[in-house]
Write a protein that holds these residues in place. Structure first.
Motif, PDB file in Angstrom:
ATOM      1  N   PHE A 142       0.845  -1.190   0.000  1.00 45.17           N
ATOM      2  CA  PHE A 142       0.000   0.000   0.000  1.00 45.17           C
ATOM      3  C   PHE A 142       0.880   1.238   0.000  1.00 45.17           C
ATOM      4  N   THR A 143       0.287   2.356  -0.374  1.00 47.44           N
ATOM      5  CA  THR A 143       0.992   3.640  -0.441  1.00 47.44           C
ATOM      6  C   THR A 143       0.387   4.619   0.547  1.00 47.44           C
ATOM      7  N   LEU A 144       1.240   5.376   1.242  1.00 44.84           N
ATOM      8  CA  LEU A 144       0.793   6.413   2.171  1.00 44.84           C
ATOM      9  C   LEU A 144       1.272   7.773   1.656  1.00 44.84           C
ATOM     10  N   THR A 145       0.339   8.665   1.427  1.00 46.45           N
ATOM     11  CA  THR A 145       0.690  10.023   1.049  1.00 46.45           C
ATOM     12  C   THR A 145       1.106  10.798   2.304  1.00 46.45           C
ATOM     13  N   PRO A 146       1.734  11.962   2.188  1.00 41.78           N
ATOM     14  CA  PRO A 146       2.136  12.726   3.370  1.00 41.78           C
ATOM     15  C   PRO A 146       0.963  12.990   4.317  1.00 41.78           C
ATOM     16  N   GLY A 147       1.130  12.619   5.571  1.00 40.53           N
ATOM     17  CA  GLY A 147       0.093  12.795   6.583  1.00 40.53           C
ATOM     18  C   GLY A 147      -0.928  11.678   6.650  1.00 40.53           C
ATOM     19  N   GLU A 148      -0.909  10.757   5.693  1.00 38.59           N
ATOM     20  CA  GLU A 148      -1.911   9.686   5.644  1.00 38.59           C
ATOM     21  C   GLU A 148      -1.553   8.545   6.599  1.00 38.59           C
ATOM     22  N   GLY A 149      -2.594   7.924   7.174  1.00 32.27           N
ATOM     23  CA  GLY A 149      -2.406   6.772   8.042  1.00 32.27           C
ATOM     24  C   GLY A 149      -3.223   5.588   7.558  1.00 32.27           C
ATOM     25  N   ILE A 182      -4.356  -3.157  24.044  1.00 34.86           N
ATOM     26  CA  ILE A 182      -2.952  -3.346  24.385  1.00 34.86           C
ATOM     27  C   ILE A 182      -2.084  -2.740  23.293  1.00 34.86           C
ATOM     28  N   SER A 183      -0.967  -2.146  23.680  1.00 27.32           N
ATOM     29  CA  SER A 183       0.013  -1.648  22.731  1.00 27.32           C
ATOM     30  C   SER A 183       1.269  -2.495  22.875  1.00 27.32           C
ATOM     31  N   TYR A 184       1.669  -3.171  21.809  1.00 25.64           N
ATOM     32  CA  TYR A 184       2.834  -4.050  21.857  1.00 25.64           C
ATOM     33  C   TYR A 184       4.138  -3.287  21.604  1.00 25.64           C
ATOM     34  N   GLU A 185       4.106  -2.358  20.650  1.00 28.24           N
ATOM     35  CA  GLU A 185       5.336  -1.654  20.276  1.00 28.24           C
ATOM     36  C   GLU A 185       4.982  -0.381  19.508  1.00 28.24           C
ATOM     37  N   LYS A 186       5.793   0.672  19.708  1.00 30.68           N
ATOM     38  CA  LYS A 186       5.611   1.922  18.982  1.00 30.68           C
ATOM     39  C   LYS A 186       6.964   2.375  18.446  1.00 30.68           C
ATOM     40  N   GLY A 187       6.923   3.110  17.343  1.00 28.83           N
ATOM     41  CA  GLY A 187       8.170   3.613  16.793  1.00 28.83           C
ATOM     42  C   GLY A 187       7.940   4.846  15.952  1.00 28.83           C
ATOM     43  N   ARG A 188       8.993   5.627  15.786  1.00 31.91           N
ATOM     44  CA  ARG A 188       8.920   6.855  14.997  1.00 31.91           C
ATOM     45  C   ARG A 188      10.084   6.887  14.010  1.00 31.91           C
ATOM     46  N   TRP A 197       0.048   2.647  10.742  1.00 32.25           N
ATOM     47  CA  TRP A 197       1.193   3.395  10.212  1.00 32.25           C
ATOM     48  C   TRP A 197       0.751   4.810   9.866  1.00 32.25           C
ATOM     49  N   ARG A 198       1.668   5.758  10.022  1.00 28.82           N
ATOM     50  CA  ARG A 198       1.410   7.143   9.616  1.00 28.82           C
ATOM     51  C   ARG A 198       2.650   7.689   8.916  1.00 28.82           C
ATOM     52  N   ASN A 199       2.435   8.284   7.741  1.00 25.07           N
ATOM     53  CA  ASN A 199       3.530   8.905   6.995  1.00 25.07           C
ATOM     54  C   ASN A 199       3.631  10.372   7.388  1.00 25.07           C
ATOM     55  N   ARG A 200       4.668  10.733   8.128  1.00 21.10           N
ATOM     56  CA  ARG A 200       4.880  12.116   8.530  1.00 21.10           C
ATOM     57  C   ARG A 200       5.911  12.812   7.641  1.00 21.10           C
ATOM     58  N   GLY A 201       6.299  12.167   6.552  1.00 20.95           N
ATOM     59  CA  GLY A 201       7.263  12.752   5.631  1.00 20.95           C
ATOM     60  C   GLY A 201       6.608  13.704   4.648  1.00 20.95           C
ATOM     61  N   GLN A 202       7.401  14.207   3.716  1.00 21.79           N
ATOM     62  CA  GLN A 202       6.936  15.174   2.727  1.00 21.79           C
ATOM     63  C   GLN A 202       6.625  14.546   1.373  1.00 21.79           C
ATOM     64  N   SER A 203       6.816  13.244   1.245  1.00 25.40           N
ATOM     65  CA  SER A 203       6.551  12.570  -0.027  1.00 25.40           C
ATOM     66  C   SER A 203       5.889  11.225   0.225  1.00 25.40           C
ATOM     67  N   ASP A 204       5.323  10.642  -0.848  1.00 28.23           N
ATOM     68  CA  ASP A 204       4.666   9.336  -0.732  1.00 28.23           C
ATOM     69  C   ASP A 204       5.677   8.260  -0.339  1.00 28.23           C
ATOM     70  N   VAL A 205       5.200   7.277   0.406  1.00 28.95           N
ATOM     71  CA  VAL A 205       6.021   6.108   0.710  1.00 28.95           C
ATOM     72  C   VAL A 205       5.222   4.853   0.360  1.00 28.95           C
ATOM     73  N   GLN A 206       5.947   3.800  -0.012  1.00 34.66           N
ATOM     74  CA  GLN A 206       5.321   2.518  -0.315  1.00 34.66           C
ATOM     75  C   GLN A 206       5.672   1.530   0.801  1.00 34.66           C
ATOM     76  N   ASP A 247      10.235   6.770   5.637  1.00 32.97           N
ATOM     77  CA  ASP A 247       9.971   5.994   6.843  1.00 32.97           C
ATOM     78  C   ASP A 247       8.610   6.384   7.408  1.00 32.97           C
ATOM     79  N   VAL A 248       8.171   5.691   8.460  1.00 29.51           N
ATOM     80  CA  VAL A 248       6.835   5.907   9.023  1.00 29.51           C
ATOM     81  C   VAL A 248       6.879   5.856  10.543  1.00 29.51           C
ATOM     82  N   ASN A 249       5.834   6.383  11.161  1.00 30.24           N
ATOM     83  CA  ASN A 249       5.570   6.136  12.574  1.00 30.24           C
ATOM     84  C   ASN A 249       4.610   4.952  12.652  1.00 30.24           C
TER      85      ASN A 249
END
Length: 212
Positions: A117-124, A161-167, A188-197, A147-149
């Motif tokens: 899947f693809t995440l645009t900037p700010g998309e989760g 329950i939360s098993y693991e978190k990362g940024r 997942w959340r894309n906090r970058g300025q460009s699309d990620v796959q 990269d993603v959060n």
């Protein structure tokens, strides 16, 4: 029988000494608040010490993921409100996607499901598996283009329950063991300025896997 001597007045701490100890304790608490607690819990680092100890980043991750979880929860509640008896177009599309995800398999059989899947900037995006308590699922996900959060978690009526978190993470793999019967997976959340796959691969003990 021998009784210990009563301490002399001179041996007891004076009011001045007690006040001094109290002031020192208050100062120590304030120092810990600004150098450890605020950076680690809230990402606030007025002294710069939290950054040196890598506590500020941890606090920022906690706050960001908490905000994202609250926003997503509010969105899910809004989406759960029925509007009519007529099937919604989005619901039909989601059901079709769920079927596609569940039936997708890697050609060589190494993984049971592979979900790109693809995440645009700010998309989760959230994907979860239906698992019974104690079930285990091997997983691997990789990000291309950035990269993603993320938040690996589970939920069921009255349980969470939360098993693991990362940024700022570009890949992760491991074994997810369900703490209870319910839905378990990733957000997942894309906090970058460009699309990620992103490509998620899974295999193991789960009955279905779908976007939430």
């Amino acid at each position: 029988m021998y009784n210990s001597d009563t301490p002399l007045q001179a041996e007891l701490p004076s009011s001045k000494q007690l006040m001094k100890s109290t002031v020192l304790a208050v100062i120590a608490a304030i120092v810990l608040l600004f150098t450890v607690v605020l950076p680690a819990e809230y990402g606030i680092d007025p002294t710069g010490v939290g950054k040196m100890l890598r506590l500020t980043e941890m606090g920022q991750v906690k706050q960001q993921l908490a905000e994202e979880a609250a926003a997503d929860a509010a969105g899910l509640l809004a989406n759960d409100t029925p509007t009519s008896e007529t099937p919604d177009i989005d619901d039909v599309a989601e059901q079709a996607m769920d079927t596609t995800l569940t039936d997708t398999a890697v050609a060589n059989g190494q993984w049971r499901d592979e979900i790109p899947f693809t995440l645009t900037p700010g998309e989760g995006l959230e994907i979860k598996m239906k698992m019974a308590a104690g079930d285990k699922t091997e997983y691997s996900w990789v990000v291309t283009g950035g990269d993603v959060n993320f938040d690996t978690h589970g939920d069921a009526p009255g349980k969470a329950i939360s098993y693991e978190k990362g940024r700022g993470v570009a890949a992760d793999e491991g074994v997810l063991e369900a703490a209870f019967t319910g839905n378990h997976g990733w957000f997942w959340r894309n906090r970058g300025q460009s699309d990620v796959q992103v490509v998620l691969r899974t295999r193991g003990d789960y009955s279905t896997i779908k976007t939430m």
